[in-house]
Design an enzyme around this catalytic site. Structure first.
Site, PDB file in Angstrom:
ATOM      1  CD1 TRP A  36      -0.756   2.345   2.323  1.00 27.52           C
ATOM      2  CD2 TRP A  36      -2.728   1.821   1.400  1.00 27.52           C
ATOM      3  NE1 TRP A  36      -1.595   3.419   2.487  1.00 27.52           N
ATOM      4  CE2 TRP A  36      -2.811   3.126   1.938  1.00 27.52           C
ATOM      5  CE3 TRP A  36      -3.871   1.280   0.775  1.00 27.52           C
ATOM      6  CZ2 TRP A  36      -3.977   3.901   1.873  1.00 27.52           C
ATOM      7  CZ3 TRP A  36      -5.023   2.049   0.716  1.00 27.52           C
ATOM      8  CH2 TRP A  36      -5.069   3.336   1.256  1.00 27.52           C
ATOM      9  CG  ASP A  39      -0.419  11.305   2.524  1.00 27.18           C
ATOM     10  OD1 ASP A  39      -1.452  10.836   2.032  1.00 27.18           O
ATOM     11  OD2 ASP A  39      -0.368  11.784   3.682  1.00 27.18           O
ATOM     12  CD  GLN A  55       2.635   8.240   5.552  1.00 30.20           C
ATOM     13  OE1 GLN A  55       1.804   7.942   6.394  1.00 30.20           O
ATOM     14  NE2 GLN A  55       3.913   8.411   5.860  1.00 30.20           N
ATOM     15  CB  SER A  99       2.597  12.746   5.627  1.00 32.82           C
ATOM     16  OG  SER A  99       2.023  11.779   4.792  1.00 32.82           O
ATOM     17  NE  ARG A 165      -3.197  13.784  10.082  1.00 33.85           N
ATOM     18  CZ  ARG A 165      -4.309  13.897  10.821  1.00 33.85           C
ATOM     19  NH1 ARG A 165      -4.227  13.959  12.142  1.00 33.85           N
ATOM     20  NH2 ARG A 165      -5.494  13.950  10.243  1.00 33.85           N
ATOM     21  CG  ASP A 166       0.288  15.317   7.538  1.00 32.50           C
ATOM     22  OD1 ASP A 166       0.764  14.247   7.964  1.00 32.50           O
ATOM     23  OD2 ASP A 166      -0.916  15.462   7.267  1.00 32.50           O
ATOM     24  CD  GLU A 223      -5.485  14.170   6.731  1.00 32.75           C
ATOM     25  OE1 GLU A 223      -5.399  13.377   7.666  1.00 32.75           O
ATOM     26  OE2 GLU A 223      -5.839  13.824   5.588  1.00 32.75           O
ATOM     27  CD1 TRP A 306      -7.568  10.298   2.267  1.00 36.03           C
ATOM     28  CD2 TRP A 306      -7.314   8.143   2.784  1.00 36.03           C
ATOM     29  NE1 TRP A 306      -6.297  10.134   2.784  1.00 36.03           N
ATOM     30  CE2 TRP A 306      -6.120   8.825   3.110  1.00 36.03           C
ATOM     31  CE3 TRP A 306      -7.381   6.765   3.011  1.00 36.03           C
ATOM     32  CZ2 TRP A 306      -5.008   8.179   3.659  1.00 36.03           C
ATOM     33  CZ3 TRP A 306      -6.262   6.123   3.562  1.00 36.03           C
ATOM     34  CH2 TRP A 306      -5.108   6.822   3.869  1.00 36.03           C
TER      35      TRP A 306
HETATM   36  C1  FRU Z   1      -3.227  12.092   4.628  1.00 37.12           C
HETATM   37  C2  FRU Z   1      -2.842  11.409   5.912  1.00 37.12           C
HETATM   38  C3  FRU Z   1      -1.863  12.287   6.674  1.00 37.12           C
HETATM   39  C4  FRU Z   1      -1.126  11.320   7.527  1.00 37.12           C
HETATM   40  C5  FRU Z   1      -1.044  10.111   6.633  1.00 37.12           C
HETATM   41  C6  FRU Z   1      -1.116   8.794   7.348  1.00 37.12           C
HETATM   42  O1  FRU Z   1      -3.579  11.266   3.600  1.00 37.12           O
HETATM   43  O2  FRU Z   1      -3.968  11.118   6.682  1.00 37.12           O
HETATM   44  O3  FRU Z   1      -2.475  13.331   7.406  1.00 37.12           O
HETATM   45  O4  FRU Z   1       0.135  11.788   7.896  1.00 37.12           O
HETATM   46  O5  FRU Z   1      -2.115  10.214   5.702  1.00 37.12           O
HETATM   47  O6  FRU Z   1      -0.853   7.738   6.492  1.00 37.12           O
END
Ligand code: FRU
Length: 498
Positions: A36, A39, A55, A99, A165-166, A223, A306
């Protein structure tokens, strides 16, 4: 010292990824080595080549405990897999290495800034999210002993450590560093915010400002932000969760927003002047940009939605998730414009061209077929007084399957429909986009790879992206109009597939 989980993941991906035949992957869109991906992460130019991390869950085609996969390229189109860079093996990232981004340090090492996630109160507990660092040489990365470098103590009052995050990092003009991180309010989780942090050495960080705030308009949590200067403006990219549609904008639930404006150095706030979706199709999320050595701002996104992730297609598919075509960004008339990365032109096969082709009953054209193709199409009414009702292009077509790109000039709506692409589920198959016509003409630049369609509309004023799962033996392309249309078309096969 490399941890057991990373050693295991590296051995596993080499074995499992090596078994996936090239013919089962797209030709020039990056897929995970095995398993899989979501991001794109750590998109960077480092030591003479482009690096793209992603990811990654190598062991299944569904989202699970996040690793960072790794690939390198010289042209952003041919990718070579490198061993996974990060595995969730430290106390602060035991639930996943989420991410983040990458930058070169003055000593020539590469720094990865990512979100470490651990569960507070056992597996069923809440995600506790902090920002962490790993430093490496482009192949192996060591997690920083003082991780995390940003945690709940660095959040302004009222913001949640469970949605933090991110980080996207960049170098400032005075030789320091900044990063922007997504967060949201604890009391009112509808309010996503972007936080700006500063650092002198990329290891020690301090809070600078709330760069931008969701005033309830663009979804909930924000995000995967990106923030960069472009042609005298500042551009803010964000991927909000759970967006409401506005007219023909933001139909994707978890979608993307581009805001163009200015950055106020005094208040350290972004002042937006314009907003739009980055992509108007079905499959696009969480883009990251880089500045190429020759000064182009190039973006790559996760070419997926998603809401459709359960649809992995054929049961024997060993990968899930693709990256979009890298796209060059510019601003025109206050809007974001995107063009396919120009390197793609290097891989064009012979040109097939037709001018002023009348289109009414369904027809094919000699030399126009294939699954790895670039087409530049201009469509107009045969007679301006009697406009056609609808133009339809079918592609990835055989007796059983096809997908459709259609245009209705009355409403000026361009539509993607992949209902007959081979999907056995009634998930999202259609998306419509309101486009401009210039002198009664619409201009479509279509890029097909084996499992995707990207349409650059009117010189990149808008882009629509969708994945398809159709077997690559369905190679037909046909045209049809309800009424009388006329089309100019230039077509190239891409790479060696055709
Ligand atoms: C966005 C997300 C990010 C996170 C990651 C987790 O697609 O939800 O916010 O860091 O994917 O896999």
């Amino acid at each position: 010292m490399m941890n057991h989980s990373l050693i295991f993941a590296r051995a596993y991906e080499k074995e499992a990824g090596g078994k996936i035949p090239a013919s089962a992957r797209p030709i020039f869109h990056l897929t995970p080595w095995t398993g899989w991906t979501n991001d794109p992460n750590g998109f960077s130019y480092y030591h003479g080549q482009y690096h793209l991390f992603y990811q990654y869950y190598p062991y299944d085609t569904e989202w699970n405990s996040m690793h960072w996969g790794h690939a390198v390229s010289h042209d952003l189109l041919h990718w070579t897999y490198l061993p996974a860079a990060l595995a969730p093996d430290a106390p602060y990232d035991s639930f996943g290495c989420f991410s983040g981004s990458a930058i070169e340090l003055p000593d020539g090492k590469q720094l990865l800034l990512y979100t470490g996630v651990r569960k507070e109160g056992g597996d069923k507990g809440k995600d506790f999210q902090t920002q962490c660092i790993a430093v490496g040489d482009g192949l192996d990365y060591e997690k920083y002993a003082q991780n995390p470098v940003l945690d709940a103590r660095d959040l302004p009052e009222g913001l949640s450590p469970y949605d933090f995050r991110d980080p996207k990092i960049w170098r400032t003009e005075n030789g320091g560093y900044r990063c922007v991180v997504g967060a949201r309010h604890m009391e009112n989780p509808k309010l996503g915010v972007l936080l700006l942090y500063g650092s002198e050495d990329a290891f020690h960080w301090h809070f600078e400002s709330i760069l931008a705030e969701n005033d309830g308009r663009f979804g909930l949590m924000w995000e995967c932000p990106d923030f960069f200067p472009l042609e005298g403006k500042h551009v803010l990219f964000v991927s909000p969760q759970d967006m409401l549609p506005e007219g023909f904008e933001y139909h994707n639930g978890n979608g993307t927003v581009c805001q163009i404006g200015t950055f106020d150095e005094e208040t350290k706030r972004f002042i937006p002047e314009h907003h739009q979706a980055i992509d108007y199709g079905i499959d696009f999320y969480a883009p990251q940009t880089i500045l190429t050595p020759d000064g182009r701002r190039v973006m790559i996104g996760w070419m997926q939605n998603w809401d459709t992730c359960k649809n992995t297609g054929y049961e024997d598919r060993q990968w899930f998730g693709q990256m979009s075509l890298p796209r060059e960004l510019s601003i025109r008339n206050g809007r974001l414009y995107q063009q396919p990365i120009r390197e793609l032109q290097l891989y064009r096969g012979p040109k097939v061209e037709y001018k002023n082709v009348p289109v009414s009953d369904r027809m094919t054209l000699n030399g126009i077929e294939g699954r790895c193709v670039e087409m530049d199409i201009r469509i107009r009414p045969e007679d301006a007084e009697t406009p056609y009702h609808k133009f339809t292009m079918r592609f990835a077509q055989d007796d059983q399957y096809h997908s459709i790109l259609s245009f209705r000039p009355h409403e000026s709506l361009l539509k993607i429909d992949r209902k007959f692409s081979g999907s056995r589920r009634a998930y999202i198959h259609q998306r419509r986009c309101q486009v401009a016509q210039h002198n009664g003409e619409i201009h479509l630049h279509v890029i097909l790879d084996r499992f995707s369609l990207e349409v650059f509309i009117n010189d990149g004023e808008q882009v629509m992206t969708a994945t398809i799962l159709t077997e690559s033996t369905a190679r037909g392309i046909s045209f049809e109009a309800d009424g009388k249309a006329v089309m100019d078309i230039v077509k190239y096969s891409l790479f060696t597939e055709e």
